[in-house]
Write a protein that holds these residues in place. Structure first.
Motif, PDB file in Angstrom:
ATOM      1  N   ASP A 175     -13.067  -8.756 -12.774  1.00 28.47           N
ATOM      2  CA  ASP A 175     -13.344  -9.235 -11.169  1.00 28.47           C
ATOM      3  C   ASP A 175     -12.170 -10.978 -11.608  1.00 28.47           C
ATOM      4  OD1 ASP A 175     -14.022  -7.564  -9.917  1.00 28.47           O
ATOM      5  OD2 ASP A 175     -15.995  -8.193 -10.285  1.00 28.47           O
ATOM      6  N   ALA A 176     -12.940 -11.268 -12.755  1.00 25.90           N
ATOM      7  CA  ALA A 176     -11.643 -12.758 -13.293  1.00 25.90           C
ATOM      8  C   ALA A 176     -10.159 -12.437 -13.549  1.00 25.90           C
ATOM      9  CB  ALA A 176     -12.336 -12.625 -14.996  1.00 25.90           C
ATOM     10  N   ALA A 177     -10.118 -11.170 -13.867  1.00 24.25           N
ATOM     11  CA  ALA A 177      -8.123 -11.717 -13.096  1.00 24.25           C
ATOM     12  C   ALA A 177      -7.405 -11.924 -12.069  1.00 24.25           C
ATOM     13  CB  ALA A 177      -7.940  -9.872 -13.816  1.00 24.25           C
ATOM     14  N   GLU A 178      -8.284 -11.177 -10.717  1.00 23.92           N
ATOM     15  CA  GLU A 178      -7.852 -12.493 -10.070  1.00 23.92           C
ATOM     16  C   GLU A 178      -7.545 -13.760  -9.890  1.00 23.92           C
ATOM     17  OE1 GLU A 178      -9.794 -13.662  -5.424  1.00 23.92           O
ATOM     18  OE2 GLU A 178     -10.517 -11.800  -6.472  1.00 23.92           O
ATOM     19  N   THR A 179      -8.617 -14.374 -10.589  1.00 22.35           N
ATOM     20  CA  THR A 179      -8.194 -16.035 -11.096  1.00 22.35           C
ATOM     21  C   THR A 179      -7.072 -16.196 -11.693  1.00 22.35           C
ATOM     22  OG1 THR A 179     -10.555 -16.661 -11.537  1.00 22.35           O
ATOM     23  CG2 THR A 179      -8.771 -18.128 -12.172  1.00 22.35           C
ATOM     24  N   LEU A 180      -6.791 -14.985 -13.028  1.00 27.02           N
ATOM     25  CA  LEU A 180      -5.420 -15.185 -13.721  1.00 27.02           C
ATOM     26  C   LEU A 180      -4.257 -14.296 -12.487  1.00 27.02           C
ATOM     27  CD1 LEU A 180      -4.018 -14.680 -16.352  1.00 27.02           C
ATOM     28  CD2 LEU A 180      -4.128 -12.435 -16.406  1.00 27.02           C
ATOM     29  N   ILE A 181      -4.208 -13.438 -11.733  1.00 25.68           N
ATOM     30  CA  ILE A 181      -3.774 -13.376 -10.968  1.00 25.68           C
ATOM     31  C   ILE A 181      -2.386 -13.863  -9.635  1.00 25.68           C
ATOM     32  CG2 ILE A 181      -2.183 -11.190  -9.746  1.00 25.68           C
ATOM     33  CD1 ILE A 181      -3.756  -9.416 -11.514  1.00 25.68           C
ATOM     34  N   GLY A 182      -4.104 -13.953  -9.589  1.00 22.69           N
ATOM     35  CA  GLY A 182      -3.402 -15.222  -7.746  1.00 22.69           C
ATOM     36  C   GLY A 182      -3.850 -14.699  -6.722  1.00 22.69           C
ATOM     37  N   CYS A 183      -3.989 -13.613  -6.531  1.00 24.45           N
ATOM     38  CA  CYS A 183      -4.915 -12.525  -5.796  1.00 24.45           C
ATOM     39  C   CYS A 183      -5.911 -11.077  -5.751  1.00 24.45           C
ATOM     40  CB  CYS A 183      -3.109 -12.439  -4.303  1.00 24.45           C
ATOM     41  SG  CYS A 183      -2.874 -10.736  -5.957  1.00 24.45           S
ATOM     42  N   LYS A 184      -6.218 -11.123  -4.635  1.00 21.36           N
ATOM     43  CA  LYS A 184      -7.463  -9.770  -4.306  1.00 21.36           C
ATOM     44  C   LYS A 184      -6.363  -8.299  -5.697  1.00 21.36           C
ATOM     45  CE  LYS A 184     -11.020 -11.959  -1.687  1.00 21.36           C
ATOM     46  NZ  LYS A 184     -11.981 -11.826  -3.012  1.00 21.36           N
ATOM     47  N   VAL A 185      -7.286  -8.025  -5.758  1.00 22.42           N
ATOM     48  CA  VAL A 185      -7.005  -6.641  -5.697  1.00 22.42           C
ATOM     49  C   VAL A 185      -6.194  -5.492  -4.334  1.00 22.42           C
ATOM     50  CG1 VAL A 185      -8.443  -5.324  -6.300  1.00 22.42           C
ATOM     51  CG2 VAL A 185      -7.049  -4.474  -7.540  1.00 22.42           C
ATOM     52  N   GLU A 186      -6.674  -5.967  -3.813  1.00 23.71           N
ATOM     53  CA  GLU A 186      -5.527  -5.028  -2.809  1.00 23.71           C
ATOM     54  C   GLU A 186      -4.896  -6.253  -1.672  1.00 23.71           C
ATOM     55  OE1 GLU A 186     -10.440  -5.755  -1.984  1.00 23.71           O
ATOM     56  OE2 GLU A 186      -9.067  -6.539  -2.254  1.00 23.71           O
ATOM     57  N   LYS A 187      -4.479  -7.072  -2.727  1.00 25.80           N
ATOM     58  CA  LYS A 187      -3.300  -7.180  -1.987  1.00 25.80           C
ATOM     59  C   LYS A 187      -2.289  -7.270  -2.883  1.00 25.80           C
ATOM     60  CE  LYS A 187      -1.370 -11.770  -0.809  1.00 25.80           C
ATOM     61  NZ  LYS A 187      -0.960 -13.629   0.082  1.00 25.80           N
ATOM     62  N   PHE A 188      -2.731  -7.359  -4.292  1.00 23.31           N
ATOM     63  CA  PHE A 188      -2.000  -7.335  -4.819  1.00 23.31           C
ATOM     64  C   PHE A 188      -0.947  -5.019  -5.322  1.00 23.31           C
ATOM     65  CE2 PHE A 188      -0.886  -5.406  -9.260  1.00 23.31           C
ATOM     66  CZ  PHE A 188      -0.179  -6.442  -9.574  1.00 23.31           C
ATOM     67  N   ILE A 189      -2.013  -4.421  -5.274  1.00 25.05           N
ATOM     68  CA  ILE A 189      -1.506  -2.782  -4.836  1.00 25.05           C
ATOM     69  C   ILE A 189      -0.309  -2.570  -3.929  1.00 25.05           C
ATOM     70  CG2 ILE A 189      -2.223  -1.053  -4.245  1.00 25.05           C
ATOM     71  CD1 ILE A 189      -5.251  -1.543  -5.848  1.00 25.05           C
ATOM     72  N   THR A 190      -0.499  -3.414  -2.693  1.00 28.76           N
ATOM     73  CA  THR A 190      -0.258  -3.625  -1.205  1.00 28.76           C
ATOM     74  C   THR A 190       1.435  -3.997  -1.531  1.00 28.76           C
ATOM     75  OG1 THR A 190      -1.759  -3.686   0.371  1.00 28.76           O
ATOM     76  CG2 THR A 190       0.494  -4.594   1.084  1.00 28.76           C
ATOM     77  N   GLU A 191       1.476  -5.317  -1.809  1.00 29.12           N
ATOM     78  CA  GLU A 191       2.367  -6.240  -2.652  1.00 29.12           C
ATOM     79  C   GLU A 191       3.712  -5.342  -3.312  1.00 29.12           C
ATOM     80  OE1 GLU A 191       2.140 -10.059  -2.808  1.00 29.12           O
ATOM     81  OE2 GLU A 191       1.469 -10.994  -1.187  1.00 29.12           O
ATOM     82  N   LYS A 192       3.145  -4.945  -4.467  1.00 25.64           N
ATOM     83  CA  LYS A 192       3.515  -3.450  -5.690  1.00 25.64           C
ATOM     84  C   LYS A 192       3.721  -2.618  -5.307  1.00 25.64           C
ATOM     85  CE  LYS A 192       2.724  -1.959  -9.875  1.00 25.64           C
ATOM     86  NZ  LYS A 192       2.968  -0.493  -9.757  1.00 25.64           N
ATOM     87  N   LYS A 193       3.466  -2.098  -3.808  1.00 28.34           N
ATOM     88  CA  LYS A 193       3.785  -1.206  -3.656  1.00 28.34           C
ATOM     89  C   LYS A 193       5.077  -1.082  -3.027  1.00 28.34           C
ATOM     90  CE  LYS A 193      -0.362   2.040  -3.701  1.00 28.34           C
ATOM     91  NZ  LYS A 193      -1.112   2.181  -2.721  1.00 28.34           N
TER      92      LYS A 193
END
Length: 239
Positions: free
Chosen positions: A221-239
């Motif tokens: 969960d700490a990766a959210e701070t590193l990446i800057g967004c929640k995992v759901e948003k990251f997956i959506t934008e990556k796709k």
């Protein structure tokens, strides 16, 4: 070898999962529920409630989770196997919600101060006096001597090892991984069931190094701070 002791715990309830019904090894129906607690040291603990504690007191905790109840646990079993700690209820265990004792009031006051400090963006008091360590300190320590504690080490991130898909899907019921490309079935034998709504969670594997050493570090969960967004948003934008 499994080391088993019993202990009393006073802590704040931070998360309560739904109860799960299952069949025991003796072919009897039973219930279990996992809750997450935090004590005045700031350490998070996962506790498993069984039987009546899971269905009765557990239901109250779930309904009142927004109030972050203080709970007192008595005669809970603590098992340590290969460095992993498991806390669970047994027949003689008791659970008291919001006990009228001074220690509970002190714990509540501490939790409110910590919550306020985080809201202001202040560093947690847990990190003010922590020890700074190096990669070599971790690598040279025996696995049997490692204990959960807060530390700081400053190294350079050189590589994200799984940058193409830094997440996984899991079952809410038992936290087991679910491979959405192979099956939507939770593979835990005790709670085998079909998962209709897969839940993503960060799992970022990074390589850090200094002038002499390097190490692989896994962030959840700490990766959210590193990446800057929640995992759901990251997956959506990556796709």
């Amino acid at each position: 070898m499994v080391k088993v002791t019993t202990s009393d715990i006073l802590a704040i309830t931070t998360n309560v999962k739904p109860a799960i019904n299952y069949i025991t090894r003796r072919n009897k129906p039973d219930s279990r529920r996992e809750i997450t607690l935090i004590d005045i040291s700031g350490m998070l603990m996962r506790v498993t409630l069984f039987g009546d504690l899971a269905t009765n007191e557990g239901s109250i905790l779930e309904a009142e989770i927004k109030y972050k109840s203080v709970i007192a646990l008595s005669d809970f079993k603590i098992s340590i196997y290969q460095g992993d700690t498991s806390i669970s209820s047994q027949i003689i265990s008791t659970l008291c919600i919001n006990p009228k004792i001074e220690l509970a009031s002190e714990l509540r006051e501490w939790f409110q101060l910590e919550k306020a400090a985080k809201a202001k963006g202040s560093p947690s008091t847990l990190f003010k006096n922590v020890k700074e360590i190096h990669i070599s300190d971790i690598m040279q320590t025996s696995q049997n001597l490692i204990q959960a504690r807060y530390c700081i080490f400053k190294e350079k991130i050189t590589t994200i090892l799984n940058r193409l898909e830094p997440w996984f899907y899991y079952c809410k019921g038992c936290d087991k991984n679910v491979d959405k490309n192979v099956s939507k079935e939770c593979l835990n034998d005790k709670y085998r069931r079909i998962i209709d709504d897969l839940v993503p969670r960060y799992l970022v594997k990074i390589l850090v190094e200094n002038d002499t050493d390097n190490a692989r570090v896994t962030l959840f969960d700490a990766a959210e701070t590193l990446i800057g967004c929640k995992v759901e948003k990251f997956i959506t934008e990556k796709k």
